[in-house]
Design a protein around this motif. Structure first.
Motif, PDB file in Angstrom:
ATOM      1  N   PRO A 296       0.818  -1.225   0.000  1.00  0.00           N
ATOM      2  CA  PRO A 296       0.000   0.000   0.000  1.00  0.00           C
ATOM      3  C   PRO A 296       0.845   1.267   0.000  1.00  0.00           C
ATOM      4  O   PRO A 296       0.390   2.301  -0.489  1.00  0.00           O
ATOM      5  CB  PRO A 296      -0.832  -0.136   1.282  1.00  0.00           C
TER       6      PRO A 296
ATOM      7  N   PHE B 173      -1.509   3.168   2.953  1.00  0.00           N
ATOM      8  CA  PHE B 173      -1.633   3.808   1.655  1.00  0.00           C
ATOM      9  C   PHE B 173      -1.099   5.239   1.701  1.00  0.00           C
ATOM     10  O   PHE B 173      -1.204   5.932   2.717  1.00  0.00           O
ATOM     11  CB  PHE B 173      -3.093   3.821   1.195  1.00  0.00           C
TER      12      PHE B 173
ATOM     13  N   THR C 262      -1.899   8.411   0.966  1.00  0.00           N
ATOM     14  CA  THR C 262      -2.984   9.317   0.607  1.00  0.00           C
ATOM     15  C   THR C 262      -2.461  10.735   0.435  1.00  0.00           C
ATOM     16  O   THR C 262      -1.405  11.091   0.947  1.00  0.00           O
ATOM     17  CB  THR C 262      -4.086   9.310   1.684  1.00  0.00           C
TER      18      THR C 262
ATOM     19  N   SER D  66      -2.004  -2.588  -8.773  1.00  0.00           N
ATOM     20  CA  SER D  66      -2.107  -1.707  -7.611  1.00  0.00           C
ATOM     21  C   SER D  66      -3.556  -1.509  -7.184  1.00  0.00           C
ATOM     22  O   SER D  66      -3.858  -1.449  -5.978  1.00  0.00           O
ATOM     23  CB  SER D  66      -1.464  -0.356  -7.913  1.00  0.00           C
TER      24      SER D  66
ATOM     25  N   LEU E 163      -5.842  -1.698  -3.384  1.00  0.00           N
ATOM     26  CA  LEU E 163      -6.761  -0.698  -2.857  1.00  0.00           C
ATOM     27  C   LEU E 163      -8.171  -1.263  -2.734  1.00  0.00           C
ATOM     28  O   LEU E 163      -8.874  -0.987  -1.747  1.00  0.00           O
ATOM     29  CB  LEU E 163      -6.758   0.532  -3.763  1.00  0.00           C
TER      30      LEU E 163
END
Length: 500
Positions: A373, A402, A404, A431, A435
């Protein structure tokens, strides 16, 4: 417990050392001052700090700078050469020959988290291949941008050009600039009663005069200077030296915070007076800021102080008319500095502690995914109409790893959106599966030429973010592994006296 063996000073001056030996960590003393300012007596002792610190206009004329972050504080710590202030006897004893170069020898970018519960120290190799920005000097002469080693920026244009070069390299906004030469380095270590370091093997460097056995060693000021400037112990050269500087900084901070200095006004004042004579700071960094920084660092533990060197792609990158330089691993370095910009920890333990503070705990065991991630950039939009949902989801995605944007926004939809949608470029089909595992039930919508950024629009059906983890270990890159302070200090604990 058996006391550690005393380490003899060098009894003779070895010949054949280079004329211009490379200096080690001068800025450790400045970091120690910040820690020492954390005590309740800080304001009383450092009341005259503004008039005693030499000022430098490090941000004069800076334009097109990286955006100023509101998540934490970034300080550029610079160590400069000041050997002309060392006595002849000390120069001979500690192999400090050669003429002073008045250049930067050590550069570190220090990030203090927004909650002041974590510090990240990033060592920047002095021989880094850098593009020195164009500038106009005081005489009005224009100097075009040109390639050079990072430490040349100071020699060419002083602190402001150094700040510009570092910001261009890292994309990190520098909030404050602190500079110190090495004169007070040895005295500070002595005032603290010495610092203990540990080594798995004997350390001998005929250039610096360092001669330490395997195991723990209690260093006085001169030996400490030899330790942090040695670069001929192995083939790692400056890269190995930076690791030793990080270990020494962790040990010095541990010694300062565990030896009672903060509770002893006389000792505190003695150490402060020793340090202040060599400090230069930007005009916006006054006594209140320094004491505030020290108080914040009082809350740090060795485990919450992270140390890392910039990931290196090529350690010996030849450049015509410049020589051998250090070329960064651009992709890995980019992720490192992105973490600083986003106020995210680097080590797994601190990431877990950081994630535990997320506003919502992620339910269920982590789902194994193929793509880590951390490699996936995500923008979150709120299409549900539920207030605060995008912000909470952004934090949850960041908590599970992740990358962000940290800038959630409302989606431009006329009515609340029923389904949660992940828009992605088909070239990043692997990828997007990672997610999607974190957002179960989301619709995958391919968008040609969108690029690597995944765009999540939350709908009325959205329930939660699931935790994910990489299914296989990620290979380590050279120089990219971060460590915490408690991993590099001696397990025996603080040293009471310098053992020499």
């Amino acid at each position: 417990m058996t006391a550690p063996a005393r380490n003899p000073r060098s009894r003779r001056a070895r010949h054949g050392a280079p004329r211009r030996p490379r200096w080690g960590l001068r800025i450790t003393s400045l970091a120690a001052l910040a820690v020492l300012g954390a005590g309740g007596i800080g304001h009383a002792v450092v009341s005259g700090i503004d008039s005693r610190i030499d000022r430098v206009d490090a941000f004069r004329g800076l334009v097109n700078r990286p955006p100023e972050t509101r998540q934490g504080m970034n300080v550029l710590l610079v160590g400069t050469d000041g050997r002309e202030r060392i006595s002849r006897a000390q120069r001979e004893r500690y192999h400090l020959g050669g003429a002073p170069c008045h250049c930067t020898d050590t550069l570190m970018l220090v990030h203090l988290s927004a909650e002041r519960d974590r510090a990240t120290v990033v060592s920047l190799p002095r021989d880094t291949y850098a593009m020195i920005p164009e500038r106009t000097d005081e005489a009005g002469r224009r100097h075009p941008a040109h390639p050079q080693k990072l430490n040349a920026a100071y020699a060419e244009g002083g602190p402001s050009l150094t700040v510009r070069t570092v910001e261009n390299l890292t994309g990190v906004h520098v909030d404050h600039y602190l500079e110190v030469d090495f004169v007070s380095f040895m005295r500070t270590v002595d005032v603290l009663g010495g610092v203990r370091v540990c080594s798995a093997k004997p350390l001998r460097d005929r250039y610096s005069g360092l001669d330490l056995p395997a195991g723990p060693s209690d260093l006085d000021g001169g030996q400490a200077l030899q330790y942090v400037r040695s670069r001929h112990l192995d083939g790692a050269a400056d890269l190995g030296r930076m690791q030793r500087q990080q270990r020494f900084l962790a040990s010095l901070l541990h010694q300062a915070t565990s030896s009672g200095v903060l509770l002893n006004p006389v000792k505190f004042q003695e150490v402060s007076a020793t340090l202040l004579g060599s400090v230069r700071a930007d005009r916006g960094f006054g006594g209140d800021e320094l004491v505030g920084l020290g108080r914040a660092m009082r809350n740090l533990s060795p485990s919450s102080a992270e140390f890392v060197s910039v990931p290196v792609g090529v350690a010996d990158f030849p450049v015509p008319r410049i020589g051998s330089t250090v070329k960064w691993d651009d992709a890995a370095a980019g992720k490192l500095f992105q973490a600083l910009r986003e106020d995210r920890p680097l080590t797994e333990r601190n990431r877990r502690a950081h994630d535990a503070k997320a506003p919502r705990r992620l339910s269920g065991p982590p789902v194994p995914v193929e793509v880590a991630p951390q490699k996936i950039r995500v923008q979150v939009y709120n299409g549900s109409g539920r207030q605060g949902l995008a912000r909470a989801t952004d934090l949850d995605l960041r908590a599970t790893g992740f990358s962000t944007t940290g800038l959630p926004a409302d989606a431009r939809v006329p009515v609340p959106q029923r389904r949660t949608v992940i828009a992605y470029d088909p070239r990043w089909d692997r990828s997007v599966r990672s997610l999607a595992a974190a957002l179960p039930g989301a619709e995958l919508r391919p968008v040609a030429r969108q690029g690597p950024l995944m765009k999540v629009t939350l709908g009325l059906d959205f329930k939660e973010v699931r935790a994910v983890r990489i299914a296989a270990p990620v290979p380590k890159r050279r120089g990219a592994a971060a460590v915490t302070g408690d991993q590099v200090i001696c397990p025996e604990g603080p040293v009471g006296a310098a053992g020499v």
